[in-house]
Scaffold this active site. Sequence first.
Site, short mmCIF file in Angstrom:
data_model
loop_
_atom_site.label_atom_id
_atom_site.label_comp_id
_atom_site.label_asym_id
_atom_site.label_seq_id
_atom_site.Cartn_x
_atom_site.Cartn_y
_atom_site.Cartn_z
N HIS A 95 0.86 3.61 -7.22
CA HIS A 95 -0.03 4.78 -7.24
C HIS A 95 -1.18 4.63 -8.26
CE1 HIS A 95 2.27 7.02 -4.42
NE2 HIS A 95 3.23 7.41 -5.22
N LEU A 137 0.86 -1.17 0.00
CA LEU A 137 0.00 0.00 0.00
C LEU A 137 0.90 1.22 0.00
CD1 LEU A 137 -2.79 -0.84 2.64
CD2 LEU A 137 -2.95 -0.98 0.16
N ASP A 138 0.48 2.28 -0.69
CA ASP A 138 1.25 3.51 -0.67
C ASP A 138 1.39 4.01 0.76
OD1 ASP A 138 1.38 3.36 -3.42
OD2 ASP A 138 -0.32 4.71 -3.74
N LYS A 139 2.38 4.83 0.99
CA LYS A 139 2.71 5.28 2.34
C LYS A 139 1.52 5.87 3.08
CE LYS A 139 6.21 8.02 4.80
NZ LYS A 139 7.43 8.85 4.64
N THR A 156 -1.75 5.42 2.16
CA THR A 156 -2.97 4.63 2.01
C THR A 156 -3.19 3.81 3.27
OG1 THR A 156 -2.74 4.53 -0.40
CG2 THR A 156 -4.15 2.87 0.63
#
Length: 233
Positions: A183, A102-104, A106
């Site tokens: 992303h 997961l993105d930082k 998210t």
Amino acid sequence: MRLDKFITSAGLLSRKEAGDAAKKGRITVNGVVVTNAACHIDEEQDNILLDGVPVLYRRFTYIMLNKPAGYVSATEAPGDVTVIQLLPPELQKIGLFPCGRLDKNTLGLMILTNNGPLAHRLLAPKTHCEKVYRFESRFPLSEKDCEILEQGVDLGDFVTAPCKITMESAQRGYIVLTEGKYHQIKRMLEAVHNKITYLERVSFADIVLDPALERGKWRYLTKEEQIKIEERK
């Protein structure tokens, strides 16, 4: 298997701590106190107790984590904090890693495991493993916007696979993906001249984020969840 490795694989103590516990008479094997944690045991047949409590054998460990913002989905990230650091020290030592990223910033569901082949299978494109995200957008998403996103959009370096979007309101809804590029959802919204303002994964491979699990907290997968994820083809 060595006794100290068995205790460590259960996520209870480090090997050194297991050795110290054995020396203090805190570990029994089939009712007999064992003071040398380097001895070998049958992990599937022997009855091991630590401080009188049964130690359950786990060939692999599966953990559900409710990821907060600001944590990196990796085992190591110099200069950043990782999701692994949300676990107690004993679990940080057994080779767990995020099953997917997961993105930082998210939020939401992450599965951590030390079962490499299973993680590889779940993340393989041919598996078509569904990931469900709850999102909010800066501007309203029109019906036409949703149609464009669902059909797949050209992001320059790749074309997204078809997805499914269910709107709760003009700026809030759920998106279901079977892929997870860097992303991706952020870039998809930008492709229809919009912007993500909130993103949370709520389901992965049919495992649903436990609503009772607070942000930043973790728990082991239940037996039913473990079977569901291990049997997924």
